[in-house]
Design an enzyme around this catalytic site. Sequence first.
Site, PDB file in Angstrom:
ATOM      1  N   ARG A   4      -9.677  11.952 -14.094  1.00  0.00           N
ATOM      2  CA  ARG A   4     -10.801  11.311 -14.597  1.00  0.00           C
ATOM      3  C   ARG A   4     -12.018  11.949 -14.302  1.00  0.00           C
ATOM      4  O   ARG A   4     -13.119  11.778 -15.108  1.00  0.00           O
ATOM      5  CB  ARG A   4     -10.631   9.861 -14.260  1.00  0.00           C
ATOM      6  CG  ARG A   4      -9.667   8.904 -14.935  1.00  0.00           C
ATOM      7  CD  ARG A   4      -9.632   7.404 -14.265  1.00  0.00           C
ATOM      8  NE  ARG A   4      -8.798   6.857 -14.995  1.00  0.00           N
ATOM      9  CZ  ARG A   4      -8.338   5.704 -14.530  1.00  0.00           C
ATOM     10  NH1 ARG A   4      -8.265   5.105 -13.368  1.00  0.00           N
ATOM     11  NH2 ARG A   4      -7.444   4.745 -15.292  1.00  0.00           N
ATOM     12  N   LYS A  35       6.542  -4.720 -18.084  1.00  0.00           N
ATOM     13  CA  LYS A  35       6.676  -6.471 -18.465  1.00  0.00           C
ATOM     14  C   LYS A  35       6.066  -6.841 -19.939  1.00  0.00           C
ATOM     15  O   LYS A  35       4.949  -6.198 -20.538  1.00  0.00           O
ATOM     16  CB  LYS A  35       5.609  -7.455 -17.542  1.00  0.00           C
ATOM     17  CG  LYS A  35       6.254  -7.360 -16.141  1.00  0.00           C
ATOM     18  CD  LYS A  35       5.108  -7.853 -15.092  1.00  0.00           C
ATOM     19  CE  LYS A  35       5.080  -9.324 -15.332  1.00  0.00           C
ATOM     20  NZ  LYS A  35       3.539  -9.665 -14.346  1.00  0.00           N
ATOM     21  N   GLY A  86      -1.727   3.985 -18.394  1.00  0.00           N
ATOM     22  CA  GLY A  86      -2.022   4.832 -16.959  1.00  0.00           C
ATOM     23  C   GLY A  86      -0.573   5.303 -16.664  1.00  0.00           C
ATOM     24  O   GLY A  86      -0.611   6.714 -16.351  1.00  0.00           O
ATOM     25  N   GLY A 106      -6.056  -0.257 -20.077  1.00  0.00           N
ATOM     26  CA  GLY A 106      -6.070  -1.496 -20.504  1.00  0.00           C
ATOM     27  C   GLY A 106      -7.285  -1.661 -21.710  1.00  0.00           C
ATOM     28  O   GLY A 106      -7.146  -2.422 -22.600  1.00  0.00           O
TER      29      GLY A 106
HETATM   30  P1  ADP Z   1       1.498   1.821 -18.882  1.00  0.00           P
HETATM   31  O1  ADP Z   1       0.699   1.902 -17.291  1.00  0.00           O
HETATM   32  O2  ADP Z   1       1.769   3.160 -19.231  1.00  0.00           O
HETATM   33  O3  ADP Z   1       0.980   0.834 -19.455  1.00  0.00           O
HETATM   34  P2  ADP Z   1       3.162  -0.151 -17.438  1.00  0.00           P
HETATM   35  O4  ADP Z   1       2.303  -0.317 -16.382  1.00  0.00           O
HETATM   36  O5  ADP Z   1       3.342  -1.129 -18.515  1.00  0.00           O
HETATM   37  O6  ADP Z   1       3.009   1.310 -18.454  1.00  0.00           O
HETATM   38  O7  ADP Z   1       4.657  -0.109 -16.941  1.00  0.00           O
HETATM   39  C1  ADP Z   1       5.091   1.340 -16.118  1.00  0.00           C
HETATM   40  C2  ADP Z   1       6.338   0.862 -15.169  1.00  0.00           C
HETATM   41  O8  ADP Z   1       7.066   0.359 -15.792  1.00  0.00           O
HETATM   42  C3  ADP Z   1       6.551   2.174 -14.458  1.00  0.00           C
HETATM   43  O9  ADP Z   1       6.213   2.323 -13.200  1.00  0.00           O
HETATM   44  C4  ADP Z   1       8.234   2.065 -14.627  1.00  0.00           C
HETATM   45  O10 ADP Z   1       8.746   2.505 -13.510  1.00  0.00           O
HETATM   46  C5  ADP Z   1       8.470   0.716 -14.898  1.00  0.00           C
HETATM   47  N1  ADP Z   1       9.565   0.436 -15.914  1.00  0.00           N
HETATM   48  C6  ADP Z   1      10.164   0.850 -16.673  1.00  0.00           C
HETATM   49  N2  ADP Z   1      11.267   0.651 -17.235  1.00  0.00           N
HETATM   50  C7  ADP Z   1      11.569  -0.061 -16.243  1.00  0.00           C
HETATM   51  C8  ADP Z   1      12.895  -1.101 -16.142  1.00  0.00           C
HETATM   52  N3  ADP Z   1      13.820  -0.789 -17.086  1.00  0.00           N
HETATM   53  N4  ADP Z   1      13.018  -1.890 -15.068  1.00  0.00           N
HETATM   54  C9  ADP Z   1      11.830  -1.863 -14.423  1.00  0.00           C
HETATM   55  N5  ADP Z   1      10.592  -1.218 -14.440  1.00  0.00           N
HETATM   56  C10 ADP Z   1      10.655  -0.224 -15.235  1.00  0.00           C
HETATM   57 MG    MG Z   2       0.396   0.569 -15.916  1.00  0.00          MG
END
Ligand code: ADP
Ligand code: MG
Length: 407
Positions: free
Chosen positions: A39, A204, A360, A384
Amino acid sequence: MSDIASLGDLRGKRVLVRSDLNVPLEQSGGTTTITDDGRIRASVPTIRQLADAGARVIVLAHLGRPKGAPDPAYTLEPVARRLGELLGKDVAFATDTVGESASETVAGLQDGDVAVLENVRFNEGETAKEDEIRSAFASQLAQLGDAFVSDGFGVVHRKQASVYDIALRLPAAMGDLVSTEVDVLRRLTEEPQRPYVVVLGGSKVSDKLGVIDNLLQKADKLLIGGGMVFTFLAAQGYEVGKSLLEEDQVETCRAYLEQAKERGVELLLPTDVVVDTVFPSGDREPQPSVVPASEIPADAIGLDIGPDSAAAFADALSDARTVFWNGPMGVFETEEFAAGTRAVAEALTQVDGLSVVGGGDSAAAVRTLGIDEDAFGHISTGGGASLEYLEGKELPGIAVLERNIHG
Ligand code: ADP
Ligand code: MG
């Protein structure tokens, strides 16, 4: 749109620039190390551009989530030092934001000099919900400058003093980092080239409902993996064992499956899943096995999309002209469960068109899996903010510039 050029001749002007310098830090034995300076690097071009134009540059930024009061754990001092190294010039540091140190530091700047003020979130006015408290802080900040440049894309979805309120008080412009992000997001929402494929994963489903809602109206294909997929599999009537499941969203996911069918959007769910009986941790070697998505054992946790699904997802991406990817396909932090995420990331690098990574953890996955960042059309610096834009929400930090009150 008000870009930096709209501010006119900057020589001798004090320009406040809001950057996103919120980097991960590691503290050990009294020393602080920046574990990923991405960043700071991304913020350098605009700061350099302003300094080269002869402005007296005053950088505003936050670090972490201090509670509206000074907290040494969140000082920007090491970040200012790193910025100086990257700029190749001395960067002054003020130990407060609107106090004596800030006034003295700003008064001491020559044309082309750069200063960083201490963490804006050390002042409760930065994130206050009450307009008056935020406004008061923004007015104090505004006294330090003659113009404002908004360049912290990671914070433009926040109605905060150094992002939003300050832009009402000074001639304000958008930095190139923010305008590049906004251009890319526009291309994802206004007449995207087709086929338009959206890949969603991450932990989620409840975090991403708004995006699914909005993109179901726009995308040709929606591929779903990650932790959120088990709520979709449950909506299809499958047992998901001990996998991540949001019971209260099963009905919503069922409605999305219906909507996709009605709209002719191809919604792809994994047909196989990599499982283990415990969530990966340092305590035990992972014991991955692959099962059909329709036959997840009762004691199993789904931790990645399986190899058939990874191949199917890559195939679905092969003819895409526009792709947006948010959220890892599995628990990529553990090598045994990273293959699905790797397959999707690699498929994105082959896209003939625009490929965008938002989020992220998704961006971190690209880096930790060692995939060439330049092979993507764009990797967003603000998870976000990009998600809120794609949900169709107005981003306060952008809207305030577009209204361009001083322009
Ligand atoms: P981003 O930051 O790219 O938006 P998120 O914060 O929504 O992504 O999610 C990232 C997390 O989701 C990672 O730490 C990963 O380990 C977790 N994740 C991915 N698949 C699973 C799963 N099947 N069960 C639990 N956690 C998961
Ligand atoms: Mg995330």
